[in-house]
Scaffold this motif. Structure first.
Motif, PDB file in Angstrom:
ATOM      1  N   UNK A   1      15.665 -11.131 119.064  1.00 45.06           N
ATOM      2  CA  UNK A   1      15.254  -9.794 118.601  1.00 45.06           C
ATOM      3  C   UNK A   1      14.156  -9.229 119.497  1.00 45.06           C
ATOM      4  N   UNK A   2      13.255 -10.086 119.924  1.00 47.49           N
ATOM      5  CA  UNK A   2      12.202  -9.653 120.841  1.00 47.49           C
ATOM      6  C   UNK A   2      12.797  -9.197 122.172  1.00 47.49           C
ATOM      7  N   UNK A   3      13.837  -9.893 122.660  1.00 45.48           N
ATOM      8  CA  UNK A   3      14.470  -9.511 123.914  1.00 45.48           C
ATOM      9  C   UNK A   3      15.080  -8.109 123.806  1.00 45.48           C
ATOM     10  N   UNK A   4      15.743  -7.845 122.687  1.00 47.39           N
ATOM     11  CA  UNK A   4      16.342  -6.523 122.488  1.00 47.39           C
ATOM     12  C   UNK A   4      15.264  -5.445 122.394  1.00 47.39           C
ATOM     13  N   UNK A   5      14.147  -5.776 121.765  1.00 46.74           N
ATOM     14  CA  UNK A   5      13.069  -4.811 121.620  1.00 46.74           C
ATOM     15  C   UNK A   5      12.443  -4.482 122.981  1.00 46.74           C
ATOM     16  N   UNK A   6      12.375  -5.459 123.867  1.00 47.81           N
ATOM     17  CA  UNK A   6      11.857  -5.192 125.217  1.00 47.81           C
ATOM     18  C   UNK A   6      12.702  -4.121 125.909  1.00 47.81           C
ATOM     19  N   UNK A   7      14.013  -4.242 125.768  1.00 52.03           N
ATOM     20  CA  UNK A   7      14.896  -3.257 126.391  1.00 52.03           C
ATOM     21  C   UNK A   7      14.714  -1.888 125.757  1.00 52.03           C
ATOM     22  N   UNK A   8      14.611  -1.867 124.451  1.00 51.61           N
ATOM     23  CA  UNK A   8      14.421  -0.582 123.769  1.00 51.61           C
ATOM     24  C   UNK A   8      13.150   0.102 124.263  1.00 51.61           C
ATOM     25  N   UNK A   9      12.077  -0.649 124.384  1.00 53.99           N
ATOM     26  CA  UNK A   9      10.810  -0.075 124.831  1.00 53.99           C
ATOM     27  C   UNK A   9      10.940   0.498 126.242  1.00 53.99           C
ATOM     28  N   UNK A  10      11.638  -0.214 127.113  1.00 52.79           N
ATOM     29  CA  UNK A  10      11.789   0.255 128.489  1.00 52.79           C
ATOM     30  C   UNK A  10      12.626   1.520 128.558  1.00 52.79           C
ATOM     31  N   UNK A  11      13.750   1.566 127.845  1.00 51.08           N
ATOM     32  CA  UNK A  11      14.603   2.751 127.899  1.00 51.08           C
ATOM     33  C   UNK A  11      13.954   3.941 127.198  1.00 51.08           C
ATOM     34  N   UNK A  12      13.181   3.683 126.159  1.00 53.87           N
ATOM     35  CA  UNK A  12      12.456   4.784 125.509  1.00 53.87           C
ATOM     36  C   UNK A  12      11.372   5.330 126.436  1.00 53.87           C
ATOM     37  N   UNK A  13      10.715   4.452 127.188  1.00 48.10           N
ATOM     38  CA  UNK A  13       9.715   4.923 128.151  1.00 48.10           C
ATOM     39  C   UNK A  13      10.375   5.765 129.236  1.00 48.10           C
ATOM     40  N   UNK A  14      11.540   5.334 129.709  1.00 55.32           N
ATOM     41  CA  UNK A  14      12.262   6.125 130.701  1.00 55.32           C
ATOM     42  C   UNK A  14      12.609   7.501 130.146  1.00 55.32           C
ATOM     43  N   UNK A  15      13.127   7.549 128.916  1.00 59.47           N
ATOM     44  CA  UNK A  15      13.504   8.834 128.308  1.00 59.47           C
ATOM     45  C   UNK A  15      12.284   9.740 128.161  1.00 59.47           C
ATOM     46  N   UNK A  16      11.142   9.177 127.782  1.00 59.10           N
ATOM     47  CA  UNK A  16       9.919   9.966 127.625  1.00 59.10           C
ATOM     48  C   UNK A  16       9.457  10.536 128.970  1.00 59.10           C
ATOM     49  N   UNK A  17       9.565   9.726 130.036  1.00 60.48           N
ATOM     50  CA  UNK A  17       9.157  10.171 131.375  1.00 60.48           C
ATOM     51  C   UNK A  17      10.047  11.316 131.856  1.00 60.48           C
ATOM     52  N   UNK A  18      11.360  11.186 131.620  1.00 64.23           N
ATOM     53  CA  UNK A  18      12.283  12.221 132.038  1.00 64.23           C
ATOM     54  C   UNK A  18      12.015  13.521 131.275  1.00 64.23           C
ATOM     55  N   UNK A  19      11.761  13.397 129.956  1.00 63.84           N
ATOM     56  CA  UNK A  19      11.472  14.579 129.151  1.00 63.84           C
ATOM     57  C   UNK A  19      10.187  15.278 129.618  1.00 63.84           C
ATOM     58  N   UNK A  20       9.184  14.473 129.943  1.00 60.78           N
ATOM     59  CA  UNK A  20       7.926  15.056 130.412  1.00 60.78           C
ATOM     60  C   UNK A  20       8.121  15.772 131.741  1.00 60.78           C
ATOM     61  N   UNK A  21       8.921  15.184 132.618  1.00 61.97           N
ATOM     62  CA  UNK A  21       9.183  15.804 133.913  1.00 61.97           C
ATOM     63  C   UNK A  21       9.921  17.127 133.744  1.00 61.97           C
ATOM     64  N   UNK A  22      10.875  17.156 132.809  1.00 65.28           N
ATOM     65  CA  UNK A  22      11.633  18.389 132.563  1.00 65.28           C
ATOM     66  C   UNK A  22      10.736  19.487 131.984  1.00 65.28           C
ATOM     67  N   UNK A  23       9.698  19.076 131.269  1.00 67.12           N
ATOM     68  CA  UNK A  23       8.752  20.059 130.738  1.00 67.12           C
ATOM     69  C   UNK A  23       7.727  20.490 131.792  1.00 67.12           C
ATOM     70  N   UNK A  24       7.794  19.839 132.965  1.00 69.86           N
ATOM     71  CA  UNK A  24       6.867  20.177 134.022  1.00 69.86           C
ATOM     72  C   UNK A  24       5.513  19.540 133.889  1.00 69.86           C
ATOM     73  N   UNK A  25       5.416  18.497 133.081  1.00 72.23           N
ATOM     74  CA  UNK A  25       4.113  17.829 132.868  1.00 72.23           C
ATOM     75  C   UNK A  25       3.824  16.847 134.000  1.00 72.23           C
TER      76      UNK A  25
END
Length: 481
Positions: free
Chosen positions: A457-481
């Motif tokens: 379960x911890x292994x799966x959570x590591x992946x979730x955290x990484x992909x959520x961080x990627x999605x947040x970075x992409x969203x911030x870039x699209x907002x011009x932040x």
């Protein structure tokens, strides 16, 4: 110091940074200076009554951060390389290059606006690459044309089976001998749970998974029923993939029933890996099968309809000379597989060969690797990916060759790191590739099988955290932040 040691190893091999200086009663000194926006690197090698020096100048990159550090390291290594090239009279085929992905440097030159010809010239100047290796890079860049870039939401799937029937002497992967099989069912239970969790993650994140790879270890060391269950679970959660490779590497793990089962699933590519076609070498490296078993298994796979079969060989295996390696390639040429991977033996620290203090005999290695390329070309294949490793004989490379319709997309994605990867199972390393940011977020699974089972379960959570961080970075870039 590590970067300087890497350069010394190009000329003297593993352990050279210390033993070379001790054996030759030598002292190596390095000084760095900056003058009028120019970096000045100076090396001196003093051996008894004689000394030799080299100086390298380059434009200072006062941009700070990783780029400045990278450019400075490159200049230092070039200067050290010049010194030892003159001192030894040797010119390594890859020049001063110590990195594992030379194609990335080629792409960087072209992304900077250079033509293919200009990129070649720049790499020759920067790293002193030989014409042979520049030609190899050209061949790969051509093969990858149109395949190197993927949409932002593209993601490959890797599933690792960390079991083998025996452990090869050169192996450093996080796999164990299957033994009495007591860990296999608990492992599969944990893996199936991770498959369920990660398929949910893929749906939530909008990941487009069309390419998959089941590796190891030796996936075909599972029983027919176990491997069938894995493929069924995978397909039910991720759907039918357009490309799916299963490493069925050892012929002693395959029979008609297992191959027919694989054929019943949407498996598009398998690997049947001899490593060598010499029985005595197979015994020495710990593989419990014969060359004839490999040949018989290959013919059986063809009979059952597999039309995309890869085979692996290794140059410079213990006790093998050029003639023995040539025999292996002759047999493979007669079989005519769809792709061929030519590895160069690397003595990794976690391998049995390293524990046994095996010393590589490197006289014929470059000729072996060259013969591998000639043989692949004779079968209508061209190089489409490569990577290098530390502690590799003659500092050479591993190259994947394929016929035009048999290029493995996963291998390109993985080696060039252009596509994100969901990696499931013990030892798998998931990657969230952020091309515009030139950043890769990694989420490694623990390699120990029992710990993986307990902490899935911890292994799966590591992946979730990484992909959520990627999605947040992409969203911030699209907002011009």
């Amino acid at each position: 110091m590590n970067d300087i040691a890497d350069v010394v190893r190009l000329f003297y091999g593993e352990g050279a940074a210390v033993t070379m200086l001790e054996d030759h009663d030598a002292e190596l000194t390095h000084t760095h200076a900056q003058e009028n926006g120019i970096w000045i690197e100076h090396f001196m090698l003093a051996t008894g009554a004689t000394s030799l020096s080299a100086t390298q100048r380059g434009e200072a990159f006062d941009c700070g951060g990783l780029e400045e550090k990278r450019q400075l390291k490159r200049l230092i290594k070039r200067c050290c390389y010049r010194l030892f090239k003159e001192y030894t009279g040797r010119r390594p085929a890859w020049g001063s290059l110590t990195g594992i992905r030379p194609t990335r440097l080629y792409y960087q030159q072209m992304e900077g606006g250079k033509s293919r010809t200009e990129a070649r010239e720049a790499l020759a100047d920067l790293f002193d690459l030989s014409e042979e290796k520049l030609g190899l890079l050209d061949e790969i860049i051509t093969a990858q044309d149109g395949l190197i870039h993927r949409p932002q939401n593209a993601c490959d799937l890797y599933i690792g089976i960390p079991f083998c029937t025996t452990r090869c002497a050169y192996c450093s992967f996080s796999s164990g001998e299957i033994g009495n099989g007591k860990l296999v069912e608990p492992y599969l239970d944990a893996l199936f749970h991770e498959i369920d969790l990660c398929s949910e993650l893929a749906r939530e994140m909008g990941l487009d998974i069309r390419v998959g790879y089941i590796g190891g270890g030796t996936p075909s060391s599972l029983t027919t029923r176990q491997l069938d269950r894995l493929l069924c679970r995978m397909q039910s959660r991720f759907g039918k993939l357009s490309e799916l490779t299963v490493e069925a590497g050892r012929p002693d793990t395959l029979d008609r029933e297992k191959l027919a089962m694989l054929r019943s699933h949407p498996v598009t590519r398998i690997s049947i890996n001899p490593q060598t076609m010499n029985d005595e070498t197979l015994r020495v490296i710990g593989r419990a099968h014969t060359a004839q078993q490999t040949i018989d298994c290959y013919h059986l796979a063809r009979e059952l309809g597999f039309d995309d079969i890869n085979m692996d060989v290794i140059a410079a295996l213990p006790g093998e000379d050029y003639a023995m390696f040539a025999h292996t390639l002759d047999v493979i040429r007669g079989l005519d597989p769809d792709s061929l991977t030519v590895h160069t033996l690397a003595i990794k620290r976690s391998s049995k060969l390293h524990e046994q203090k095996y010393q590589q005999q490197e006289e014929d290695v470059a000729r072996m690797v060259a013969l591998g390329r000639e043989t692949a070309h004779a079968m209508g294949m061209r190089a489409y990916y490569l990577y290098r490793q530390k502690y590799m004989a003659e500092n050479l490379e591993n190259v994947g060759y394929a016929k035009p319709m048999s290029i493995c997309r996963y291998n390109i994605d993985n080696m060039e790191e252009t596509t994100s990867v969901l990696a499931l199972g013990a030892g798998g390393i998931s990657k969230c590739v952020m091309r515009q940011e030139e950043k890769i977020l990694r989420a490694p699974n623990i390699a120990n099988i029992e710990q993986y089972i307990a902490r899935v379960d911890e292994m799966a959570q590591r992946k979730r955290a990484a992909f959520e961080e990627k999605a947040a970075c992409i969203a911030a870039m699209q907002r011009g932040e």
